[in-house]
Each structure stands twice: as C-alpha cells, then as structure tokens.
Design a protein around this motif. Structure first.
Motif, PDB file in Angstrom:
ATOM      1  N   ARG A 101     -73.413 -39.843 -30.699  1.00 47.77           N
ATOM      2  CA  ARG A 101     -74.545 -40.577 -31.356  1.00 47.77           C
ATOM      3  C   ARG A 101     -75.419 -39.583 -32.122  1.00 47.77           C
ATOM      4  O   ARG A 101     -76.350 -39.203 -31.689  1.00 47.77           O
ATOM      5  CB  ARG A 101     -75.180 -41.396 -30.504  1.00 47.77           C
ATOM      6  CG  ARG A 101     -74.436 -42.679 -29.877  1.00 47.77           C
ATOM      7  CD  ARG A 101     -75.253 -43.349 -28.926  1.00 47.77           C
ATOM      8  NE  ARG A 101     -76.462 -43.716 -29.588  1.00 47.77           N
ATOM      9  CZ  ARG A 101     -77.838 -43.567 -28.792  1.00 47.77           C
ATOM     10  NH1 ARG A 101     -77.960 -43.237 -27.475  1.00 47.77           N
ATOM     11  NH2 ARG A 101     -78.607 -44.164 -29.482  1.00 47.77           N
ATOM     12  N   TRP A 102     -74.990 -39.354 -33.657  1.00 48.88           N
ATOM     13  CA  TRP A 102     -75.872 -38.283 -33.938  1.00 48.88           C
ATOM     14  C   TRP A 102     -77.188 -38.900 -34.321  1.00 48.88           C
ATOM     15  O   TRP A 102     -77.513 -40.053 -34.503  1.00 48.88           O
ATOM     16  CB  TRP A 102     -75.254 -38.207 -35.510  1.00 48.88           C
ATOM     17  CG  TRP A 102     -73.713 -37.411 -35.367  1.00 48.88           C
ATOM     18  CD1 TRP A 102     -72.522 -38.007 -35.626  1.00 48.88           C
ATOM     19  CD2 TRP A 102     -73.577 -35.991 -34.801  1.00 48.88           C
ATOM     20  NE1 TRP A 102     -71.681 -37.033 -35.289  1.00 48.88           N
ATOM     21  CE2 TRP A 102     -71.990 -35.802 -35.025  1.00 48.88           C
ATOM     22  CE3 TRP A 102     -74.327 -35.222 -34.560  1.00 48.88           C
ATOM     23  CZ2 TRP A 102     -71.622 -35.064 -34.676  1.00 48.88           C
ATOM     24  CZ3 TRP A 102     -73.666 -33.807 -34.077  1.00 48.88           C
ATOM     25  CH2 TRP A 102     -72.380 -33.815 -34.048  1.00 48.88           C
ATOM     26  N   LEU A 103     -78.153 -38.240 -34.632  1.00 51.09           N
ATOM     27  CA  LEU A 103     -79.501 -38.321 -34.763  1.00 51.09           C
ATOM     28  C   LEU A 103     -79.831 -38.863 -36.280  1.00 51.09           C
ATOM     29  O   LEU A 103     -79.332 -38.227 -36.879  1.00 51.09           O
ATOM     30  CB  LEU A 103     -80.703 -37.260 -34.557  1.00 51.09           C
ATOM     31  CG  LEU A 103     -80.551 -36.614 -33.080  1.00 51.09           C
ATOM     32  CD1 LEU A 103     -81.480 -35.711 -32.910  1.00 51.09           C
ATOM     33  CD2 LEU A 103     -80.731 -37.679 -32.051  1.00 51.09           C
ATOM     34  N   ASP A 104     -80.583 -40.152 -36.238  1.00 52.81           N
ATOM     35  CA  ASP A 104     -80.772 -40.376 -37.439  1.00 52.81           C
ATOM     36  C   ASP A 104     -82.043 -39.702 -38.211  1.00 52.81           C
ATOM     37  O   ASP A 104     -82.457 -38.782 -37.409  1.00 52.81           O
ATOM     38  CB  ASP A 104     -81.173 -41.981 -37.756  1.00 52.81           C
ATOM     39  CG  ASP A 104     -82.273 -42.399 -36.831  1.00 52.81           C
ATOM     40  OD1 ASP A 104     -83.270 -41.680 -36.819  1.00 52.81           O
ATOM     41  OD2 ASP A 104     -82.236 -43.484 -36.398  1.00 52.81           O
ATOM     42  N   GLU A 105     -82.750 -39.839 -39.274  1.00 49.59           N
ATOM     43  CA  GLU A 105     -83.312 -39.106 -39.954  1.00 49.59           C
ATOM     44  C   GLU A 105     -84.869 -39.218 -39.221  1.00 49.59           C
ATOM     45  O   GLU A 105     -85.692 -38.238 -39.007  1.00 49.59           O
ATOM     46  CB  GLU A 105     -83.711 -39.665 -41.489  1.00 49.59           C
ATOM     47  CG  GLU A 105     -84.490 -38.725 -42.460  1.00 49.59           C
ATOM     48  CD  GLU A 105     -84.811 -39.186 -43.633  1.00 49.59           C
ATOM     49  OE1 GLU A 105     -85.957 -39.319 -44.080  1.00 49.59           O
ATOM     50  OE2 GLU A 105     -83.707 -39.705 -44.390  1.00 49.59           O
ATOM     51  N   THR A 106     -85.275 -40.356 -38.780  1.00 52.38           N
ATOM     52  CA  THR A 106     -86.542 -40.502 -37.951  1.00 52.38           C
ATOM     53  C   THR A 106     -86.409 -39.726 -36.323  1.00 52.38           C
ATOM     54  O   THR A 106     -87.208 -39.049 -35.920  1.00 52.38           O
ATOM     55  CB  THR A 106     -86.758 -41.951 -37.782  1.00 52.38           C
ATOM     56  OG1 THR A 106     -86.965 -42.567 -38.722  1.00 52.38           O
ATOM     57  CG2 THR A 106     -87.793 -42.173 -36.889  1.00 52.38           C
ATOM     58  N   GLU A 107     -85.244 -39.899 -35.751  1.00 52.03           N
ATOM     59  CA  GLU A 107     -85.059 -39.244 -34.485  1.00 52.03           C
ATOM     60  C   GLU A 107     -84.864 -37.696 -34.648  1.00 52.03           C
ATOM     61  O   GLU A 107     -85.475 -36.952 -34.009  1.00 52.03           O
ATOM     62  CB  GLU A 107     -83.486 -39.788 -33.784  1.00 52.03           C
ATOM     63  CG  GLU A 107     -83.432 -41.224 -33.532  1.00 52.03           C
ATOM     64  CD  GLU A 107     -82.259 -41.710 -33.493  1.00 52.03           C
ATOM     65  OE1 GLU A 107     -82.311 -42.806 -32.608  1.00 52.03           O
ATOM     66  OE2 GLU A 107     -81.283 -41.359 -33.840  1.00 52.03           O
ATOM     67  N   MET A 108     -84.168 -37.185 -35.926  1.00 53.88           N
ATOM     68  CA  MET A 108     -84.296 -35.813 -36.085  1.00 53.88           C
ATOM     69  C   MET A 108     -85.493 -35.116 -36.231  1.00 53.88           C
ATOM     70  O   MET A 108     -85.901 -34.117 -35.927  1.00 53.88           O
ATOM     71  CB  MET A 108     -83.150 -35.492 -37.304  1.00 53.88           C
ATOM     72  CG  MET A 108     -83.119 -34.029 -37.444  1.00 53.88           C
ATOM     73  SD  MET A 108     -82.449 -33.247 -36.024  1.00 53.88           S
ATOM     74  CE  MET A 108     -80.672 -33.422 -36.498  1.00 53.88           C
ATOM     75  N   ALA A 123     -88.552 -36.323 -35.091  1.00 52.05           N
ATOM     76  CA  ALA A 123     -88.971 -36.380 -33.870  1.00 52.05           C
ATOM     77  C   ALA A 123     -88.725 -35.161 -33.024  1.00 52.05           C
ATOM     78  O   ALA A 123     -89.585 -34.515 -32.500  1.00 52.05           O
ATOM     79  CB  ALA A 123     -88.851 -37.747 -33.317  1.00 52.05           C
ATOM     80  N   TRP A 124     -87.272 -34.755 -33.074  1.00 47.90           N
ATOM     81  CA  TRP A 124     -87.027 -33.896 -32.443  1.00 47.90           C
ATOM     82  C   TRP A 124     -87.285 -32.446 -32.981  1.00 47.90           C
ATOM     83  O   TRP A 124     -87.730 -31.633 -31.958  1.00 47.90           O
ATOM     84  CB  TRP A 124     -85.387 -33.742 -32.279  1.00 47.90           C
ATOM     85  CG  TRP A 124     -84.785 -32.693 -31.490  1.00 47.90           C
ATOM     86  CD1 TRP A 124     -83.935 -31.919 -32.111  1.00 47.90           C
ATOM     87  CD2 TRP A 124     -84.892 -32.289 -30.202  1.00 47.90           C
ATOM     88  NE1 TRP A 124     -83.500 -30.841 -31.312  1.00 47.90           N
ATOM     89  CE2 TRP A 124     -84.215 -31.245 -30.149  1.00 47.90           C
ATOM     90  CE3 TRP A 124     -85.507 -32.941 -29.072  1.00 47.90           C
ATOM     91  CZ2 TRP A 124     -84.085 -30.530 -28.838  1.00 47.90           C
ATOM     92  CZ3 TRP A 124     -85.630 -32.127 -28.036  1.00 47.90           C
ATOM     93  CH2 TRP A 124     -84.680 -31.155 -27.769  1.00 47.90           C
ATOM     94  N   ARG A 125     -87.111 -32.318 -34.058  1.00 47.49           N
ATOM     95  CA  ARG A 125     -87.795 -31.019 -34.888  1.00 47.49           C
ATOM     96  C   ARG A 125     -89.080 -30.924 -34.654  1.00 47.49           C
ATOM     97  O   ARG A 125     -89.426 -29.775 -34.430  1.00 47.49           O
ATOM     98  CB  ARG A 125     -87.394 -30.989 -36.238  1.00 47.49           C
ATOM     99  CG  ARG A 125     -85.883 -30.661 -36.358  1.00 47.49           C
ATOM    100  CD  ARG A 125     -85.464 -30.576 -37.833  1.00 47.49           C
ATOM    101  NE  ARG A 125     -83.979 -30.387 -38.043  1.00 47.49           N
ATOM    102  CZ  ARG A 125     -83.297 -30.660 -39.100  1.00 47.49           C
ATOM    103  NH1 ARG A 125     -83.723 -31.029 -39.866  1.00 47.49           N
ATOM    104  NH2 ARG A 125     -82.092 -30.266 -38.960  1.00 47.49           N
ATOM    105  N   GLY A 126     -90.063 -31.872 -34.649  1.00 46.41           N
ATOM    106  CA  GLY A 126     -91.472 -31.781 -34.594  1.00 46.41           C
ATOM    107  C   GLY A 126     -91.626 -31.556 -33.112  1.00 46.41           C
ATOM    108  O   GLY A 126     -92.707 -30.748 -33.027  1.00 46.41           O
TER     109      GLY A 126
END
Length: 154
Positions: free
Chosen positions: A5-12, A14-17
């Motif tokens: 389940r790849w991360l979508d733009e918002t999830e990515m 959040a993760w990178r932040g």
C-alpha cells in the motif's frame, strides 16, 4: 504476496515531515545538552527518570522500559554517568539479578543546572513553533502511535 500500500502524496508528506522534524529536533537537543551540560540526550533523560522516581531510584529493567531503550544500551549510559559520579548502582535486596540505578547528589546538581537550558531548547525547537491546537493534535496523534506500538510489543 499482496502489493504494498504505497503512500499517497499527503501520507508521504506526513512521513517525510515526521522523519525530518524528529531528526532535526533530536540533533538540536543533543547539541544543546552536550554544549551546556556535557550530557547526551539519553543521559539527561536517565537523570530525569531517576529524579522523578521515588527515592531517586529505579530498577534498570524499569528504567530501560521508561526510556524505550535496550538494556545493553542503558547499561553503557549508566556506566558513563556512574564514572562521572552522577548515578550509582546497588543490588536489589529481593532479587539477586536485579540492579537499581539511583541519582546521586552530584547528579541532582547537574540535572538542576541543565534543565533550564534544555527546556528553553525544547520550547525553541518544538513547543513555541506550534499553535496550541497544533500542539494538542500532535500530542494526541503521537500518543495513539505510541500506545499502539507499546501494545504490539507487550
């Protein structure tokens, strides 16, 4: 095997932040404590946990659980603090395998001297950057993550 389940733009985002912020805050706090008190962040947290415990003392296993660290990593840090005269160790009277770490008078002095600068750095790097609503949301969100991971480890 199922596709990830790849991360979508918002999830990515959040993760990178999260990764960037936690690493930057940790680096800043580590530097501040080293420069101002000669302590690592882990050593400071050991002193904090011991100072908050009844009698300034905790079993090493309980201290490791509170710090969310390995027993071997904790042993190394406590040894360093012991060499500096900030922490002592004593045997557990009811369990020959048990060892207590306890903060010394010198440890109390170092902690009291280090705390104001550390709190100022925590405020500068995280607390005062966020609005009260953001801070409440962060506390709630990270609490959910922590609770879930602790339950999974039990």
């Amino acid at each position: 095997m199922d596709d990830p389940r790849w991360l979508d733009e918002t999830e990515m985002a959040a993760w990178r932040g999260f990764v960037a912020a936690t690493n930057l805050v940790a680096r800043r706090l580590e530097r501040q404590l080293k420069e101002d008190a000669g302590l690592s962040h882990t050593q400071y947290e050991i002193l904090v946990q011991l100072s908050a415990a009844p009698g300034g003392s905790l079993r090493m296993t309980d201290l490791a659980d509170r710090l969310i660290t390995s027993k071997s990593g904790l042993t190394y840090q406590v040894t360093q603090l012991e060499k500096a005269g900030l922490v002592g160790r004593r045997s557990c009277p009811s369990d020959v395998r048990g060892v207590f770490a306890e903060i010394t008078e010198r440890g109390w002095q170092v902690l009291r001297a280090a705390a104001p600068g550390h709190v100022a750095a925590v405020r500068e790097t995280l607390i005062d950057v966020l609005t009260p609503a953001q801070l409440a949301g962060l506390a709630e969100s990270l609490g959910v993550v922590s609770d879930r991971l602790r339950a999974a480890d039990s």
